[in-house]
Enzyme design. Structure first.
Site, PDB file in Angstrom:
ATOM      1  N   TYR A  10       1.987   3.544  -5.013  1.00 23.37           N
ATOM      2  CA  TYR A  10       1.986   3.707  -3.549  1.00 23.37           C
ATOM      3  C   TYR A  10       3.286   3.148  -2.959  1.00 23.37           C
ATOM      4  O   TYR A  10       3.975   3.808  -2.169  1.00 23.37           O
ATOM      5  CB  TYR A  10       0.779   2.991  -2.940  1.00 23.37           C
ATOM      6  CG  TYR A  10       0.881   2.770  -1.442  1.00 23.37           C
ATOM      7  CD1 TYR A  10       0.676   3.813  -0.546  1.00 23.37           C
ATOM      8  CD2 TYR A  10       1.201   1.504  -0.920  1.00 23.37           C
ATOM      9  CE1 TYR A  10       0.785   3.606   0.830  1.00 23.37           C
ATOM     10  CE2 TYR A  10       1.303   1.294   0.447  1.00 23.37           C
ATOM     11  CZ  TYR A  10       1.102   2.350   1.317  1.00 23.37           C
ATOM     12  OH  TYR A  10       1.213   2.143   2.673  1.00 23.37           O
TER      13      TYR A  10
HETATM   14  P1  NAD Z   1      -5.178   6.117   7.650  1.00 23.42           P
HETATM   15  O1  NAD Z   1      -5.539   6.717   6.327  1.00 23.42           O
HETATM   16  O2  NAD Z   1      -6.253   5.589   8.504  1.00 23.42           O
HETATM   17  O3  NAD Z   1      -4.320   7.182   8.490  1.00 23.42           O
HETATM   18  C1  NAD Z   1      -3.483   8.156   7.878  1.00 23.42           C
HETATM   19  C2  NAD Z   1      -3.854   9.521   8.450  1.00 23.42           C
HETATM   20  O4  NAD Z   1      -2.946  10.505   7.935  1.00 23.42           O
HETATM   21  C3  NAD Z   1      -5.264   9.984   8.059  1.00 23.42           C
HETATM   22  O5  NAD Z   1      -6.044  10.199   9.216  1.00 23.42           O
HETATM   23  C4  NAD Z   1      -5.035  11.270   7.268  1.00 23.42           C
HETATM   24  O6  NAD Z   1      -6.056  12.239   7.491  1.00 23.42           O
HETATM   25  C5  NAD Z   1      -3.668  11.723   7.778  1.00 23.42           C
HETATM   26  N1  NAD Z   1      -2.938  12.573   6.825  1.00 23.42           N
HETATM   27  C6  NAD Z   1      -2.672  12.298   5.524  1.00 23.42           C
HETATM   28  N2  NAD Z   1      -1.987  13.309   4.969  1.00 23.42           N
HETATM   29  C7  NAD Z   1      -1.773  14.226   5.947  1.00 23.42           C
HETATM   30  C8  NAD Z   1      -1.108  15.498   5.987  1.00 23.42           C
HETATM   31  N3  NAD Z   1      -0.559  16.026   4.882  1.00 23.42           N
HETATM   32  N4  NAD Z   1      -1.089  16.178   7.156  1.00 23.42           N
HETATM   33  C9  NAD Z   1      -1.682  15.673   8.273  1.00 23.42           C
HETATM   34  N5  NAD Z   1      -2.329  14.473   8.290  1.00 23.42           N
HETATM   35  C10 NAD Z   1      -2.375  13.757   7.135  1.00 23.42           C
HETATM   36  O7  NAD Z   1      -4.085   4.976   7.332  1.00 23.42           O
HETATM   37  P2  NAD Z   1      -3.523   3.784   8.238  1.00 23.42           P
HETATM   38  O8  NAD Z   1      -4.016   2.524   7.673  1.00 23.42           O
HETATM   39  O9  NAD Z   1      -3.722   4.113   9.669  1.00 23.42           O
HETATM   40  O10 NAD Z   1      -1.962   3.900   7.889  1.00 23.42           O
HETATM   41  C11 NAD Z   1      -1.085   4.696   8.679  1.00 23.42           C
HETATM   42  C12 NAD Z   1       0.323   4.626   8.052  1.00 23.42           C
HETATM   43  O11 NAD Z   1       0.776   3.289   8.062  1.00 23.42           O
HETATM   44  C13 NAD Z   1       0.379   5.112   6.602  1.00 23.42           C
HETATM   45  O12 NAD Z   1       1.584   5.818   6.432  1.00 23.42           O
HETATM   46  C14 NAD Z   1       0.407   3.820   5.804  1.00 23.42           C
HETATM   47  O13 NAD Z   1       1.084   3.986   4.582  1.00 23.42           O
HETATM   48  C15 NAD Z   1       1.167   2.903   6.743  1.00 23.42           C
HETATM   49  N6  NAD Z   1       0.834   1.478   6.574  1.00 23.42           N
HETATM   50  C16 NAD Z   1      -0.441   1.036   6.791  1.00 23.42           C
HETATM   51  C17 NAD Z   1      -0.736  -0.326   6.660  1.00 23.42           C
HETATM   52  C18 NAD Z   1      -2.109  -0.888   6.864  1.00 23.42           C
HETATM   53  O14 NAD Z   1      -2.303  -2.085   6.609  1.00 23.42           O
HETATM   54  N7  NAD Z   1      -3.079  -0.110   7.337  1.00 23.42           N
HETATM   55  C19 NAD Z   1       0.282  -1.209   6.296  1.00 23.42           C
HETATM   56  C20 NAD Z   1       1.562  -0.709   6.031  1.00 23.42           C
HETATM   57  C21 NAD Z   1       1.834   0.631   6.207  1.00 23.42           C
HETATM   58  C1  UGA Z   2      -2.560  -3.016   2.954  1.00 26.21           C
HETATM   59  C2  UGA Z   2      -2.840  -1.544   3.254  1.00 26.21           C
HETATM   60  O1  UGA Z   2      -4.062  -1.154   2.653  1.00 26.21           O
HETATM   61  C3  UGA Z   2      -1.735  -0.644   2.763  1.00 26.21           C
HETATM   62  O2  UGA Z   2      -1.937   0.670   3.288  1.00 26.21           O
HETATM   63  C4  UGA Z   2      -0.413  -1.177   3.248  1.00 26.21           C
HETATM   64  O3  UGA Z   2       0.650  -0.402   2.861  1.00 26.21           O
HETATM   65  C5  UGA Z   2      -0.232  -2.621   2.802  1.00 26.21           C
HETATM   66  O4  UGA Z   2      -1.279  -3.387   3.376  1.00 26.21           O
HETATM   67  C6  UGA Z   2       1.085  -3.172   3.294  1.00 26.21           C
HETATM   68  O5  UGA Z   2       1.123  -4.158   3.999  1.00 26.21           O
HETATM   69  O6  UGA Z   2       2.094  -2.606   2.956  1.00 26.21           O
HETATM   70  P1  UGA Z   2      -3.303  -4.655   1.069  1.00 26.21           P
HETATM   71  O7  UGA Z   2      -2.470  -5.822   1.459  1.00 26.21           O
HETATM   72  O8  UGA Z   2      -3.619  -4.478  -0.373  1.00 26.21           O
HETATM   73  O9  UGA Z   2      -2.683  -3.278   1.558  1.00 26.21           O
HETATM   74  O10 UGA Z   2      -4.603  -4.757   1.994  1.00 26.21           O
HETATM   75  P2  UGA Z   2      -6.151  -4.904   1.698  1.00 26.21           P
HETATM   76  O11 UGA Z   2      -6.690  -3.652   1.113  1.00 26.21           O
HETATM   77  O12 UGA Z   2      -6.768  -5.361   2.956  1.00 26.21           O
HETATM   78  O13 UGA Z   2      -6.243  -6.049   0.589  1.00 26.21           O
HETATM   79  C7  UGA Z   2      -5.818  -7.376   0.854  1.00 26.21           C
HETATM   80  C8  UGA Z   2      -6.151  -8.250  -0.342  1.00 26.21           C
HETATM   81  O14 UGA Z   2      -7.572  -8.367  -0.452  1.00 26.21           O
HETATM   82  C9  UGA Z   2      -5.671  -7.697  -1.677  1.00 26.21           C
HETATM   83  O15 UGA Z   2      -5.170  -8.743  -2.464  1.00 26.21           O
HETATM   84  C10 UGA Z   2      -6.932  -7.143  -2.314  1.00 26.21           C
HETATM   85  O16 UGA Z   2      -6.936  -7.184  -3.726  1.00 26.21           O
HETATM   86  C11 UGA Z   2      -7.988  -8.058  -1.766  1.00 26.21           C
HETATM   87  N1  UGA Z   2      -9.320  -7.419  -1.699  1.00 26.21           N
HETATM   88  C12 UGA Z   2      -9.492  -6.231  -1.065  1.00 26.21           C
HETATM   89  C13 UGA Z   2     -10.392  -8.055  -2.265  1.00 26.21           C
HETATM   90  O17 UGA Z   2     -10.247  -9.129  -2.881  1.00 26.21           O
HETATM   91  N2  UGA Z   2     -11.627  -7.486  -2.162  1.00 26.21           N
HETATM   92  C14 UGA Z   2     -11.841  -6.302  -1.525  1.00 26.21           C
HETATM   93  O18 UGA Z   2     -13.000  -5.839  -1.449  1.00 26.21           O
HETATM   94  C15 UGA Z   2     -10.733  -5.653  -0.943  1.00 26.21           C
END
Ligand code: NAD
Ligand code: UGA
Length: 321
Positions: free
Chosen positions: A150
């Protein structure tokens, strides 16, 4: 800037960004194809407020298939959040999906942007491009050393943003979000799973010993940073900014905080560590503060309390429906 296209508009962060842009007076086009990474029904609920707004245009379609030239021509700015988000599920057979949704979608949008005279393209990147932080806050010029497929797919997408900025003149900025939480958080993320389990009297699963640490960011802070970026003229092509919450927690402490917030004693089931899971993330926010005027506002305790309240309210609303 008056009209913005948000990709991934029905997702966790995208739907909050849409709501905020509408509140701020923008015309918003919200594009999503409702992938089944998690329930499309949940995503439709995320958009329910926006759908009632007269300045919102929903576009249901896949970035891999739509004709993007027309879409881009009609807007001033793009916030590209669509993608495949999970870190731990990106190994093995699912990798092609990460390439399609994170890399190819970005390339198709940038091609259209390079023909369309867009004012600003903002890309939602991730802390996962850095890999584990070795003991201190990580600044934007650190070596990129992702620990998961990823993370590698987000590096590749960022490189495309830099390439199209340099060679094709696309005005763009890269935002590196750090583990985002709050209402509508994706159901497989740690805090969502912990709240769901503890409030249902079930054990939480902790991967590893729970000492892994995360810089965590409340969703409204991420949204404010993204809106500020759209409105800021980039200092240099494809400049990158960390967007962290200014607060860190270990997974073990997060479990305890959820227990305290709910007034329950959590039962923990320790599971083997998962490949790709980094030991620590930590954002140096100096550049974002100086150049974007970014300041995270929501403390971890307040943010967790808000997410807990939202989960319980959603549960009541769904039970009553
Ligand atoms: P999310 O899965 O809730 O939202 C992503 C959306 O993109 C989904 O609704 C999905 O249906 C849509 N999508 C995927 N492929 C598509 C396509 N080909 N065409 C149109 N729509 C499409 O995820 P999120 O947590 O809201 O993350 C949003 C963005 O932020 C992502 O790019 C993710 O990598 C990035 N990001 C998220 C986090 C986090 O902690 N949530 C942290 C760092 C970066
Ligand atoms: C999150 C988002 O899911 C990614 O989309 C994003 O890109 C990433 O942050 C980022 O900052 O770049 P992550 O930090 O792995 O990734 O977030 P969580 O899924 O909330 O996990 C946080 C921690 O909790 C991880 O160490 C995971 O192993 C742990 N975890 C998660 C558990 O121990 N138990 C669970 O049930 C879920």
């Amino acid at each position: 800037m008056s009209k913005v296209l948000v990709t991934g508009a029905a997702g966790f962060i995208g739907s909050h960004l849409v709501d905020r842009l509408l509140e701020a007076g923008y015309e918003v086009a919200g594009l999503d194809c409702f992938t089944d990474y998690y329930s499309p029904e949940v995503k439709r609920r995320n958009l329910s407020r926006a759908l009632a707004h007269e300045r919102f245009t929903p576009i249901e379609g896949d970035l891999l298939q739509l004709d993007l030239d027309d879409l881009i021509r009609g807007v001033d700015g793009v916030a590209h959040l669509a993608g495949e988000p999970g870190v731990r599920s990106s190994w093995g057979e699912r990798f092609p999906t990460y390439l399609e949704r994170n890399v190819q979608t970005t390339q198709r949008l940038l091609e259209a942007a390079s023909r369309g005279g867009l004012e600003h393209f903002v890309y939602a990147s991730s802390s996962s491009i850095y890999g584990s932080s070795d003991g201190g806050p990580v600044a934007e010029d650190a070596t990129l050393r992702p620990a998961s497929p990823y993370g590698m797919s987000k590096v590749a997408a960022e490189e495309l943003v830099r390439l199209y900025a340099r060679e094709r003149g696309v005005t763009s900025t890269v935002l590196r979000y750090f583990t985002v939480y709050g209402p509508r958080q994706r159901p497989e993320m740690a805090l969502s799973r912990f709240i769901c389990a503890i409030s249902s009297g079930e054990p939480v699963e902790v991967f590893g010993d729970g000492s892994q640490a995360r810089e965590v960011t409340y969703v409204s802070d991420v949204v404010e940073a993204t809106v500020a970026t759209l409105e800021t003229k980039p200092k240099e092509p494809a400049r990158a900014y960390n967007v962290g919450g200014g607060t860190r927690t270990t997974v073990g402490k997060l479990v305890n905080l959820v227990g305290e917030t709910l007034g329950e004693r959590p039962e923990v089931r320790y599971c083997p560590p998962v490949p790709g899971d980094v030991l620590s993330t930590w954002a140096n926010l100096g550049r974002s503060r100086r150049e974007l005027g970014y300041e995270p506002r929501v403390s971890l305790e307040e943010g967790v309390a808000r997410q807990v309240r939202w989960v319980l309210a959603e549960r009541r609303a769904l039970a009553a429906a």
